[in-house]
Scaffold this motif. Structure first.
Motif, PDB file in Angstrom:
ATOM      1  N   UNK A  62       0.236  -2.979  -6.515  1.00 50.99           N
ATOM      2  CA  UNK A  62      -0.153  -3.001  -5.110  1.00 50.99           C
ATOM      3  C   UNK A  62       0.611  -4.105  -4.386  1.00 50.99           C
ATOM      4  N   UNK A  63       0.619  -4.006  -3.064  1.00 55.99           N
ATOM      5  CA  UNK A  63       1.332  -4.941  -2.200  1.00 55.99           C
ATOM      6  C   UNK A  63       0.345  -5.550  -1.225  1.00 55.99           C
ATOM      7  N   UNK A  64       0.525  -6.827  -0.918  1.00 52.40           N
ATOM      8  CA  UNK A  64      -0.407  -7.484   0.003  1.00 52.40           C
ATOM      9  C   UNK A  64       0.286  -8.646   0.683  1.00 52.40           C
ATOM     10  N   UNK A  65      -0.394  -9.196   1.689  1.00 50.58           N
ATOM     11  CA  UNK A  65      -0.027 -10.465   2.318  1.00 50.58           C
ATOM     12  C   UNK A  65      -1.241 -11.381   2.177  1.00 50.58           C
ATOM     13  N   UNK A  66      -1.034 -12.555   1.633  1.00 44.72           N
ATOM     14  CA  UNK A  66      -2.143 -13.494   1.492  1.00 44.72           C
ATOM     15  C   UNK A  66      -2.680 -13.864   2.875  1.00 44.72           C
ATOM     16  N   UNK A  67      -3.957 -13.580   3.107  1.00 43.24           N
ATOM     17  CA  UNK A  67      -4.607 -13.781   4.404  1.00 43.24           C
ATOM     18  C   UNK A  67      -3.911 -12.975   5.505  1.00 43.24           C
ATOM     19  N   UNK A  68      -3.427 -11.790   5.142  1.00 43.22           N
ATOM     20  CA  UNK A  68      -2.786 -10.940   6.133  1.00 43.22           C
ATOM     21  C   UNK A  68      -3.019  -9.480   5.823  1.00 43.22           C
ATOM     22  N   UNK A  69      -2.433  -8.619   6.637  1.00 47.87           N
ATOM     23  CA  UNK A  69      -2.607  -7.175   6.514  1.00 47.87           C
ATOM     24  C   UNK A  69      -1.228  -6.545   6.357  1.00 47.87           C
ATOM     25  N   UNK A  70      -0.867  -6.199   5.117  1.00 47.93           N
ATOM     26  CA  UNK A  70       0.467  -5.685   4.842  1.00 47.93           C
ATOM     27  C   UNK A  70       0.707  -4.365   5.568  1.00 47.93           C
ATOM     28  N   UNK A  71      -0.247  -3.453   5.487  1.00 51.00           N
ATOM     29  CA  UNK A  71      -0.066  -2.127   6.088  1.00 51.00           C
ATOM     30  C   UNK A  71       0.149  -2.230   7.588  1.00 51.00           C
ATOM     31  N   UNK A  72      -0.651  -3.056   8.229  1.00 52.73           N
ATOM     32  CA  UNK A  72      -0.534  -3.200   9.681  1.00 52.73           C
ATOM     33  C   UNK A  72       0.749  -3.919  10.057  1.00 52.73           C
ATOM     34  N   UNK A  73       1.091  -4.960   9.316  1.00 50.08           N
ATOM     35  CA  UNK A  73       2.284  -5.750   9.638  1.00 50.08           C
ATOM     36  C   UNK A  73       3.559  -4.928   9.520  1.00 50.08           C
ATOM     37  N   UNK A  74       3.590  -4.017   8.547  1.00 48.74           N
ATOM     38  CA  UNK A  74       4.822  -3.263   8.292  1.00 48.74           C
ATOM     39  C   UNK A  74       4.696  -1.784   8.641  1.00 48.74           C
ATOM     40  N   UNK A  75       3.611  -1.439   9.330  1.00 46.29           N
ATOM     41  CA  UNK A  75       3.409  -0.069   9.797  1.00 46.29           C
ATOM     42  C   UNK A  75       3.502   0.945   8.655  1.00 46.29           C
ATOM     43  N   UNK A  76       2.756   0.651   7.590  1.00 41.96           N
ATOM     44  CA  UNK A  76       2.726   1.491   6.404  1.00 41.96           C
ATOM     45  C   UNK A  76       1.420   2.267   6.358  1.00 41.96           C
ATOM     46  N   UNK A  77       1.488   3.524   5.986  1.00 40.83           N
ATOM     47  CA  UNK A  77       0.294   4.337   5.806  1.00 40.83           C
ATOM     48  C   UNK A  77       0.290   4.885   4.381  1.00 40.83           C
ATOM     49  N   UNK A  78      -0.506   5.920   4.151  1.00 38.81           N
ATOM     50  CA  UNK A  78      -0.637   6.454   2.792  1.00 38.81           C
ATOM     51  C   UNK A  78      -0.625   7.973   2.817  1.00 38.81           C
ATOM     52  N   UNK A  79      -0.463   8.555   1.638  1.00 31.57           N
ATOM     53  CA  UNK A  79      -0.442  10.001   1.507  1.00 31.57           C
ATOM     54  C   UNK A  79       0.753  10.439   0.685  1.00 31.57           C
ATOM     55  N   UNK A  80       0.855  11.731   0.403  1.00 32.39           N
ATOM     56  CA  UNK A  80       1.905  12.218  -0.509  1.00 32.39           C
ATOM     57  C   UNK A  80       3.320  12.064   0.012  1.00 32.39           C
ATOM     58  N   UNK A  81       3.500  11.837   1.318  1.00 31.97           N
ATOM     59  CA  UNK A  81       4.856  11.648   1.845  1.00 31.97           C
ATOM     60  C   UNK A  81       5.298  10.183   1.810  1.00 31.97           C
ATOM     61  N   UNK A  82       4.360   9.282   1.518  1.00 29.27           N
ATOM     62  CA  UNK A  82       4.677   7.854   1.520  1.00 29.27           C
ATOM     63  C   UNK A  82       5.113   7.427   0.124  1.00 29.27           C
ATOM     64  N   UNK A  83       6.426   7.266  -0.063  1.00 37.28           N
ATOM     65  CA  UNK A  83       6.993   6.949  -1.358  1.00 37.28           C
ATOM     66  C   UNK A  83       7.298   5.455  -1.469  1.00 37.28           C
ATOM     67  N   UNK A  84       7.241   4.947  -2.689  1.00 34.50           N
ATOM     68  CA  UNK A  84       7.554   3.528  -2.923  1.00 34.50           C
ATOM     69  C   UNK A  84       8.480   3.424  -4.129  1.00 34.50           C
ATOM     70  N   UNK A  85       9.395   2.471  -4.063  1.00 34.35           N
ATOM     71  CA  UNK A  85      10.335   2.179  -5.152  1.00 34.35           C
ATOM     72  C   UNK A  85      10.249   0.689  -5.451  1.00 34.35           C
ATOM     73  N   UNK A  86       9.976   0.370  -6.702  1.00 41.30           N
ATOM     74  CA  UNK A  86       9.943  -1.028  -7.162  1.00 41.30           C
ATOM     75  C   UNK A  86      11.085  -1.234  -8.139  1.00 41.30           C
ATOM     76  N   UNK A  87      11.777  -2.354  -8.003  1.00 40.29           N
ATOM     77  CA  UNK A  87      12.935  -2.616  -8.872  1.00 40.29           C
ATOM     78  C   UNK A  87      13.258  -4.105  -8.871  1.00 40.29           C
ATOM     79  N   UNK A  88      14.199  -4.498  -9.717  1.00 40.20           N
ATOM     80  CA  UNK A  88      14.737  -5.842  -9.634  1.00 40.20           C
ATOM     81  C   UNK A  88      15.605  -5.940  -8.378  1.00 40.20           C
ATOM     82  N   UNK A  89      15.671  -7.129  -7.763  1.00 34.32           N
ATOM     83  CA  UNK A  89      16.539  -7.280  -6.574  1.00 34.32           C
ATOM     84  C   UNK A  89      18.006  -7.018  -6.920  1.00 34.32           C
TER      85      UNK A  89
END
Length: 299
Positions: free
Chosen positions: A272-299
């Motif tokens: 999961x992704x978060x902002x300490x004392x913040x709102x990640x979804x609101x800050x980055x205009x992220x929503x959820x559902x089957x069209x919302x894809x995420x990729x995690x990797x090394x930089x």
């Protein structure tokens, strides 16, 4: 979704030792809200069938028409209820059309009553379906509702669920076995590909704006990224990139300064992704559902 699979396997082992008879309990979830009488009408129909039925609510605040969120909540909910519990899930933008209406007996010994519109997607994958019967709603509906076409939650699903939960009619008594599979919503299953972890954002931790993924901890660990190391996070809505940044992989929110982002393992053992004392979804205009894809990797 790893936790759901583990819990489902536990219930499957219990199911083999116990009969899956209806329990006299119905759990409801809808996108109706509670500002009018719709939910109370559904429960009133059930009580007319049998006053001894126990009626419970999961949520009635699923976003309007959001079948995916209904599917997610249903899969999350089922394993924590006794065998024989009947679940009525009504997020039904196709009400009154040719979309299917079904009674499903799950491999865990639970039952589902509702539309066959994708609501069973995650239940079918994580828990399994033993049998599905198409509801013959010319025969099985609230008497006197024949000219009502836009409230199947009350006129068909709650009525059928009540007759099932009370033992008046067995699952197979509501109609023929469904030909073929239930309707499923396509989405990116969690996987490792070319040194990246791929998945979707199935839901938001809505009170805090944390962004949950379906990438399990054990899948993510195959990348070899240790705690306190950086993770590149890319988020897409369809083919549109919405976010791309690097943040640390840590245990909990307080491991980063206030206002900083983090990658962590949530309460269901998924990334999961978060902002300490913040709102990640609101800050980055992220929503959820089957069209919302995420990729995690090394930089």
């Amino acid at each position: 979704m790893a936790r759901f699979v583990v819990v489902a396997l536990l219930w499957l082992s219990l199911a083999s030792a116990q009969a899956a008879d209806p329990s006299g309990m119905i759990v409801y979830q809808t996108d109706f809200g509670l500002r009018d009488s719709a939910v109370a009408e559904m429960k009133g129909v059930a009580k007319q069938v049998d006053r001894k039925l126990e009626l419970f609510d999961n949520t009635h605040e699923i976003p309007p028409f959001d079948i995916w969120t209904a599917a997610f909540h249903l899969a999350h909910l089922v394993p924590y209820w006794p065998q024989g519990t009947v679940f009525v899930s009504v997020v039904d933008p196709g009400v009154g059309t040719e979309r299917g209406a079904v009674v499903a007996k799950l491999k865990s010994g639970h039952f589902y009553v509702g539309p066959d519109n994708g609501s069973l997607t995650l239940v079918a994958e994580q828990i399994g379906i033993e049998a599905v019967h198409a509801i013959d709603y010319k025969k099985h509906r609230l008497p006197g509702s024949e000219n009502s076409h836009t409230f199947h939650g009350r006129d068909i699903f709650s009525y059928v669920a009540a007759r099932l939960a009370s033992g008046q009619v067995p699952a197979e008594g509501f109609g023929p076995v469904l030909e073929g599979d239930v309707v499923r919503i396509p989405y990116q299953h969690a996987e490792i590909k070319d040194g990246t972890a791929l998945g979707v954002i199935p839901i938001l931790d809505i009170n805090y704006g944390n962004v949950w993924t379906n990438i399990g901890r054990t899948t993510f660990e195959k990348l070899g990224i240790a705690k306190k190391e950086p993770v590149r996070v890319q988020i897409f809505d369809g083919e549109t990139k919405v976010h791309d940044s690097v943040m640390p992989y840590v245990d909990t929110f307080g491991d980063v300064p206030e206002g900083d982002p983090l990658v962590y393992v949530n309460s269901v053992d998924e990334m999961a992704l978060a902002i300490n004392y913040g709102n990640f979804a609101e800050s980055h205009k992220v929503s959820s559902g089957p069209t919302w894809r995420v990729i995690l990797s090394r930089p």
